[in-house]
Design an enzyme around this catalytic site. Structure first.
Site, PDB file in Angstrom:
ATOM      1  N   ASP A 101       0.838  -1.204   0.000  1.00  0.00           N
ATOM      2  CA  ASP A 101       0.000   0.000   0.000  1.00  0.00           C
ATOM      3  C   ASP A 101       0.873   1.254   0.000  1.00  0.00           C
ATOM      4  O   ASP A 101       2.059   1.195   0.338  1.00  0.00           O
ATOM      5  CB  ASP A 101      -0.871   0.032   1.263  1.00  0.00           C
ATOM      6  CG  ASP A 101      -1.994  -0.979   1.192  1.00  0.00           C
ATOM      7  OD1 ASP A 101      -2.223  -1.536   0.108  1.00  0.00           O
ATOM      8  OD2 ASP A 101      -2.641  -1.199   2.221  1.00  0.00           O
TER       9      ASP A 101
ATOM     10  N   MET B 152      -7.683   8.581   9.489  1.00  0.00           N
ATOM     11  CA  MET B 152      -8.312   9.061   8.235  1.00  0.00           C
ATOM     12  C   MET B 152      -9.296  10.190   8.516  1.00  0.00           C
ATOM     13  O   MET B 152     -10.371  10.244   7.915  1.00  0.00           O
ATOM     14  CB  MET B 152      -9.054   7.901   7.534  1.00  0.00           C
ATOM     15  CG  MET B 152      -8.143   6.817   7.043  1.00  0.00           C
ATOM     16  SD  MET B 152      -9.026   5.384   6.414  1.00  0.00           S
ATOM     17  CE  MET B 152      -9.289   4.448   7.911  1.00  0.00           C
TER      18      MET B 152
ATOM     19  N   LYS C 138      -4.244   2.722  -2.625  1.00  0.00           N
ATOM     20  CA  LYS C 138      -5.073   2.932  -1.447  1.00  0.00           C
ATOM     21  C   LYS C 138      -4.984   4.335  -0.884  1.00  0.00           C
ATOM     22  O   LYS C 138      -5.418   4.571   0.222  1.00  0.00           O
ATOM     23  CB  LYS C 138      -4.746   1.946  -0.308  1.00  0.00           C
ATOM     24  CG  LYS C 138      -5.210   0.528  -0.552  1.00  0.00           C
ATOM     25  CD  LYS C 138      -6.490   0.251   0.180  1.00  0.00           C
ATOM     26  CE  LYS C 138      -6.764  -1.222   0.337  1.00  0.00           C
ATOM     27  NZ  LYS C 138      -6.095  -1.795   1.461  1.00  0.00           N
TER      28      LYS C 138
END
Ligand code: SAH
Length: 282
Positions: free
Chosen positions: A57, A192, A79
């Protein structure tokens, strides 16, 4: 790669074929930690060094990738937010295909594979298709950020619990239990969360958390480019914008943030000068 994917699609039914066991490959879902390669576990290093194929990733640091053996095939799975090089379903199929070709596959994921990394979905897929796999835990970015920024996640004086949440929107909004998260005496770590931080702040404040609650943002934790800002919940959004904080970053909300004044030691150059420990690789 297209050929390999086709190979999986054809093989969707009886994935446990009658091939001899030793010919079958294996997938290691390896937690690559938040960036500093010295935070890898011994097992992760061993799996990385023995990899024949690595699927990684964007959060996996170059320093970690540099440990892959020469000749190891590297496949970038992306990603980044809004920029998935490969959709999750394709990644799942690719892992099965590679293993079924007999390869030792290392699936490198930032932090810990089972913390907001979709490692669970990949493991489920591998299990469903009869592929041997192993999960190697990693240092999740909350732990790395906490240590390198001097912000304990719990503390007997002010936080008896810590909750990890994702700020990622699902069905258009953050699906968080604000009433529970706004209770005092705990730490909230938001993964996030930069894109939705205003919405999360509003939810917390509406449920009674004071706008004066300390808050921190840690960007690129544990790497030489780590940046940390400490402020209050009320000022958080303006500071993030003014100082151009961007992903990957974690937001920590809670009284523990105050401890940074006493506990911040992470200064790679100073540490190196004082201890002789070499500066961290990028
Ligand atoms: N499995 C990972 C999390 C993947 S979700 C883990 O255990 O850490 C991706 C989010 O993790 C990013 O948006 C960011 O919030 C956080 N993250 C990952 N690495 C980070 C780093 N080095 N510094 C700050 N945040 C990081």
């Amino acid at each position: 790669m297209a050929g390999k994917l086709r190979f999986v699609e054809e093989a969707h039914e009886p994935l446990l074929t009658d091939r001899p066991r030793r010919e079958r490959g294996v997938v290691y879902l390896v937690g690559a930690g938040p960036g500093d390669p010295e935070l890898l576990t011994l097992r992760a290093v061993r799996r990385i060094r023995e990899a024949q194929v690595a699927v990684y990733d964007h959060l996996v640091s170059d320093a970690v990738l540099s440990l892959l053996p020469k000749g190891c095939e590297r496949i970038y799975a992306g990603k980044e937010r809004g920029n998935h090089a490969l959709p999750q379903e394709e990644i799942n199929k690719l892992l099965v295909a590679l293993a079924r070709n007999g390869s030792r596959v290392v699936r490198l994921k930032g932090g810990d594979p089972y913390v907001f990394g979709r490692g669970g979905e990949e493991a489920e897929f591998l299990a469903r298709y009869g592929v041997a796999f192993e999960v190697v835990p990693g240092v999740t970015s909350a732990s790395g950020a906490a240590a390198y920024a001097g912000i304990p996640l719990t503390h007997r004086d002010c936080a008896a619990a810590v909750t990890f949440v994702t700020g990622h929107r699902r069905n258009g909004r953050c699906d968080l239990d604000y009433a529970a998260l706004a209770r005092p005496g705990q730490t909230l770590v938001i993964y996030m969360g930069l894109a939705t931080i205003a919405e999360i702040r509003d939810g917390l404040v509406a449920h009674g958390l004071s706008a004066t609650t300390p808050a921190a943002v840690i960007e690129r934790a544990t790497t030489p480019r780590q940046r940390v800002l400490t402020t209050t919940l009320g000022e958080l959004v303006a500071r993030i914008e003014a100082e151009h904080y961007c992903a990957p970053a974690l937001v920590i909300v809670g009284e523990v943030v105050r401890l940074r004044e006493k506990l911040d030691w992470f200064d790679a150059a100073r540490l190196s000068a004082e201890t002789g420990v070499r500066p961290l690789a990028s």
